[in-house]
Design an enzyme around this catalytic site. Sequence first.
Site, PDB file in Angstrom:
ATOM      1  N   LYS A 219       0.876  -1.184   0.000  1.00 24.96           N
ATOM      2  CA  LYS A 219       0.000   0.000   0.000  1.00 24.96           C
ATOM      3  C   LYS A 219       0.908   1.227   0.000  1.00 24.96           C
ATOM      4  CE  LYS A 219      -1.886   2.993   2.086  1.00 24.96           C
ATOM      5  NZ  LYS A 219      -1.719   4.435   1.743  1.00 24.96           N
TER       6      LYS A 219
ATOM      7  N   GLY B 146       6.705   4.827   8.264  1.00 22.56           N
ATOM      8  CA  GLY B 146       5.906   6.048   8.297  1.00 22.56           C
ATOM      9  C   GLY B 146       6.095   6.760   9.610  1.00 22.56           C
ATOM     10  N   SER B 147       5.108   7.552   9.967  1.00 25.01           N
ATOM     11  CA  SER B 147       5.239   8.372  11.171  1.00 25.01           C
ATOM     12  C   SER B 147       5.050   7.529  12.434  1.00 25.01           C
ATOM     13  CB  SER B 147       4.193   9.483  11.143  1.00 25.01           C
ATOM     14  OG  SER B 147       2.908   8.909  11.199  1.00 25.01           O
ATOM     15  N   THR B 148       5.557   8.045  13.520  1.00 28.73           N
ATOM     16  CA  THR B 148       5.405   7.353  14.805  1.00 28.73           C
ATOM     17  C   THR B 148       3.915   7.274  15.182  1.00 28.73           C
ATOM     18  OG1 THR B 148       7.616   7.966  15.487  1.00 28.73           O
ATOM     19  CG2 THR B 148       6.049   7.493  17.257  1.00 28.73           C
TER      20      THR B 148
ATOM     21  N   THR C  19       1.324   6.928  13.193  1.00 24.80           N
ATOM     22  CA  THR C  19       0.673   5.817  12.478  1.00 24.80           C
ATOM     23  C   THR C  19       1.257   4.475  12.926  1.00 24.80           C
ATOM     24  OG1 THR C  19       0.447   7.350  10.618  1.00 24.80           O
ATOM     25  CG2 THR C  19      -0.087   5.068  10.200  1.00 24.80           C
ATOM     26  N   GLY C  20       2.533   4.457  13.268  1.00 29.56           N
ATOM     27  CA  GLY C  20       3.149   3.213  13.755  1.00 29.56           C
ATOM     28  C   GLY C  20       2.467   2.706  15.019  1.00 29.56           C
TER      29      GLY C  20
ATOM     30  N   GLU D 122       9.137   1.117  11.159  1.00 31.81           N
ATOM     31  CA  GLU D 122      10.297   1.984  10.872  1.00 31.81           C
ATOM     32  C   GLU D 122       9.734   3.404  10.874  1.00 31.81           C
ATOM     33  OE1 GLU D 122      13.024   0.260  10.480  1.00 31.81           O
ATOM     34  OE2 GLU D 122      12.212  -1.701   9.946  1.00 31.81           O
TER      35      GLU D 122
ATOM     36  N   CYS E 192      13.746  10.610   7.107  1.00 28.10           N
ATOM     37  CA  CYS E 192      13.544  10.204   8.503  1.00 28.10           C
ATOM     38  C   CYS E 192      14.815  10.422   9.317  1.00 28.10           C
ATOM     39  CB  CYS E 192      13.137   8.742   8.559  1.00 28.10           C
ATOM     40  SG  CYS E 192      14.282   7.676   7.666  1.00 28.10           S
TER      41      CYS E 192
ATOM     42  N   GLU F 118       9.386  16.082  14.967  1.00 27.00           N
ATOM     43  CA  GLU F 118       9.909  15.904  13.611  1.00 27.00           C
ATOM     44  C   GLU F 118       9.209  16.892  12.674  1.00 27.00           C
ATOM     45  OE1 GLU F 118       8.812  12.261  11.561  1.00 27.00           O
ATOM     46  OE2 GLU F 118      10.863  12.083  10.805  1.00 27.00           O
TER      47      GLU F 118
HETATM   48  P1  NAD Z   1       2.308   8.427   7.607  1.00 28.88           P
HETATM   49  O1  NAD Z   1       2.443   7.676   8.865  1.00 28.88           O
HETATM   50  O2  NAD Z   1       1.329   9.534   7.535  1.00 28.88           O
HETATM   51  O3  NAD Z   1       1.925   7.460   6.397  1.00 28.88           O
HETATM   52  C1  NAD Z   1       2.709   6.329   6.062  1.00 28.88           C
HETATM   53  C2  NAD Z   1       1.838   5.322   5.356  1.00 28.88           C
HETATM   54  O4  NAD Z   1       0.839   4.885   6.269  1.00 28.88           O
HETATM   55  C3  NAD Z   1       1.095   5.866   4.137  1.00 28.88           C
HETATM   56  O5  NAD Z   1       1.016   4.869   3.144  1.00 28.88           O
HETATM   57  C4  NAD Z   1      -0.282   6.170   4.694  1.00 28.88           C
HETATM   58  O6  NAD Z   1      -1.311   6.123   3.739  1.00 28.88           O
HETATM   59  C5  NAD Z   1      -0.442   5.054   5.702  1.00 28.88           C
HETATM   60  N1  NAD Z   1      -1.387   5.363   6.779  1.00 28.88           N
HETATM   61  C6  NAD Z   1      -1.637   6.571   7.343  1.00 28.88           C
HETATM   62  N2  NAD Z   1      -2.569   6.440   8.296  1.00 28.88           N
HETATM   63  C7  NAD Z   1      -2.913   5.138   8.347  1.00 28.88           C
HETATM   64  C8  NAD Z   1      -3.832   4.387   9.127  1.00 28.88           C
HETATM   65  N3  NAD Z   1      -4.587   4.958  10.059  1.00 28.88           N
HETATM   66  N4  NAD Z   1      -3.908   3.054   8.908  1.00 28.88           N
HETATM   67  C9  NAD Z   1      -3.134   2.465   7.987  1.00 28.88           C
HETATM   68  N5  NAD Z   1      -2.268   3.118   7.199  1.00 28.88           N
HETATM   69  C10 NAD Z   1      -2.146   4.443   7.382  1.00 28.88           C
HETATM   70  O7  NAD Z   1       3.765   8.921   7.248  1.00 28.88           O
HETATM   71  P2  NAD Z   1       4.208   9.785   5.999  1.00 28.88           P
HETATM   72  O8  NAD Z   1       3.842  11.204   6.259  1.00 28.88           O
HETATM   73  O9  NAD Z   1       3.758   9.134   4.745  1.00 28.88           O
HETATM   74  O10 NAD Z   1       5.800   9.606   6.044  1.00 28.88           O
HETATM   75  C11 NAD Z   1       6.639  10.382   6.800  1.00 28.88           C
HETATM   76  C12 NAD Z   1       7.097   9.625   8.020  1.00 28.88           C
HETATM   77  O11 NAD Z   1       7.771   8.436   7.649  1.00 28.88           O
HETATM   78  C13 NAD Z   1       8.099  10.431   8.834  1.00 28.88           C
HETATM   79  O12 NAD Z   1       7.760  10.336  10.199  1.00 28.88           O
HETATM   80  C14 NAD Z   1       9.412   9.725   8.550  1.00 28.88           C
HETATM   81  O13 NAD Z   1      10.375   9.904   9.557  1.00 28.88           O
HETATM   82  C15 NAD Z   1       8.977   8.308   8.409  1.00 28.88           C
HETATM   83  N6  NAD Z   1       9.977   7.515   7.710  1.00 28.88           N
HETATM   84  C16 NAD Z   1      10.715   6.600   8.413  1.00 28.88           C
HETATM   85  C17 NAD Z   1      11.699   5.854   7.779  1.00 28.88           C
HETATM   86  C18 NAD Z   1      12.511   4.823   8.533  1.00 28.88           C
HETATM   87  O14 NAD Z   1      13.144   3.975   7.885  1.00 28.88           O
HETATM   88  N7  NAD Z   1      12.546   4.850   9.861  1.00 28.88           N
HETATM   89  C19 NAD Z   1      11.930   6.016   6.407  1.00 28.88           C
HETATM   90  C20 NAD Z   1      11.158   6.951   5.712  1.00 28.88           C
HETATM   91  C21 NAD Z   1      10.184   7.696   6.377  1.00 28.88           C
END
Ligand code: NAD
Length: 514
Positions: A205, A258-260, A262-263, A281, A316, A415
């Site tokens: 996704k 993704g973001s903390t 959403t994690g 991650e 990130c 961040e």
């Molecule tokens: P995000 O958490 O908003 O979204 C990431 C993904 O999750 C997207 O595909 C999004 O559609 C999906 N998503 C969002 N909400 C969801 C939910 N409720 N249920 C299921 N899926 C959902 O993050 P972003 O803004 O896309 O990315 C930026 C973040 O990613 C930053 O915090 C960055 O530090 C982090 N990041 C981390 C690494 C790493 O390796 N640690 C690498 C790249 C980016």
Amino acid sequence: MSAHPDPSTAPLSPQARIWRDRADAWVAEGRIDGRAFIGGQRVAAESGETFDCISPIDGRTLATVARGRLADVDAAVASARAAFDDGRWAHQAPAARKRVLQRFAELLVQHKDELALLETLDMGKPIQYALSVDVPLAARCINWFGEAIDKVYDEIAPTGRESLALVQREPVGVVGAIVPWNYPMLMAAWKLGPALACGNSVVLKPSEKSPLTALRLAELAIQAGLPEGVFNVVPGYGAEAGEALALHMDVDALGFTGSTRTGRQMLAYAAQSNLKRVYNELGGKSAFVVFDDADSLIRAAETAAGCLFFNQGESCNAPSRLLLQDSIADEVVAHLQTLLPRYQPGDPLDPSTVMGALVDGQQMNNVLGYIEKGRAQGAQCLGGGRQALAHTGGCYVEPTLFDQVTPGMTIEQEEIFGPVLSVIRFKDEAEAIRIANGTPYGLQASVWSGQLDRAHRVARALRAGTVHVNQYDEDDITVPFGGYKQSGNGRDKSLHALEKYTELKTTWIRINPA
Ligand code: NAD
């Protein structure tokens, strides 16, 4: 700050003209396909719904994209499950899987221009980096895991003579991969490489902000010989397609980047469904610590600025907190100010541009909001701080430098994910370590010192998944990438990534004495 070529008014260089003409033709002819990829085919969303894919370069609509929801995720997971269960991929010998992944990586390289242009149009990064970083690193990742997989051995445990205990790694089954928009293709490759090499099926996704390259990757994988159903892509919003995938009862493991925020949600989804393994991650707020005994303050300043402004600050691991020892802080800050014009945003399609557009208006406003908060809380903005090139319809922010940032300020803790560098001054080693470790994150850090003892001592004290000494930009597929604390729990890249996508099985065999 001096103006960089303006995407809307400056005459295009011949190279920029080539990229822009190609992009114009793709859009005019409707050649960018935003349909999902399920069971080896492009398909519309079951509901027929789409959303617009808008370029942050100039605000134009590039394509319409299938708006995946539960029904589409169900279909993709069913396709992945069927493919896994009949062994069309999982039962192939590792050497056979290797050959397919190598071909897949070669196809990425052969389609470098197309993939780089899609990535740049979709999320705004400079074309020169899409070409020199994103595509080659994604290809190298896929190739490396393919190369590795027929060289990984299982174990025989050192038990007694009357039995034999085999400890083997088996694919987990169906892997859900949810990735962000900052390195869309590369983050997808970090999941796909190890997951596919181990024999799993994958449902990917991509972010709703950058779905285009993921969809193209799926087509190239089939062309490389990956059996249908093994790799599916469902574009859509996080709260729709993402949630459906993370909650799915038939997904065995979830690789999330993704973001903390959403994690955290991912762990809840696993708890609410089938306790699938979740590998997070997440975000970062990495500290770049420069002591007064560093060998080259100029190199330290240039490395910090180069790594922070790379990818518009949307990394990130961006070193967003620059910790400077009091006695050298003024000198480093003065040099940083001279570097800002180098990172002025420009047309991402011009190969000379080093900083492009932020991914969308929402992200641009987030970044501008943080800049306002920094000012309001007393940090001193020494350069940048404003939106740039607004009349282009794109999403650009000036490279921004804050001094006099103190621990606890919002821009020191959260961040920002944009081109904003915060300078925090410190007295001594103990204070530097305390500040560096003083956020919820622990992704990366850097220590700059000419003293071997101090460099090792501080590196040990920093709570981060990766610590750099006297550099920051070294990276390789051979080393793990991931964080401590709220930066996550998984490790992408290196052979350690195989652990995420395999189950460990023990088989006990009785050996009767003669
Ligand atoms: P995000 O958490 O908003 O979204 C990431 C993904 O999750 C997207 O595909 C999004 O559609 C999906 N998503 C969002 N909400 C969801 C939910 N409720 N249920 C299921 N899926 C959902 O993050 P972003 O803004 O896309 O990315 C930026 C973040 O990613 C930053 O915090 C960055 O530090 C982090 N990041 C981390 C690494 C790493 O390796 N640690 C690498 C790249 C980016």
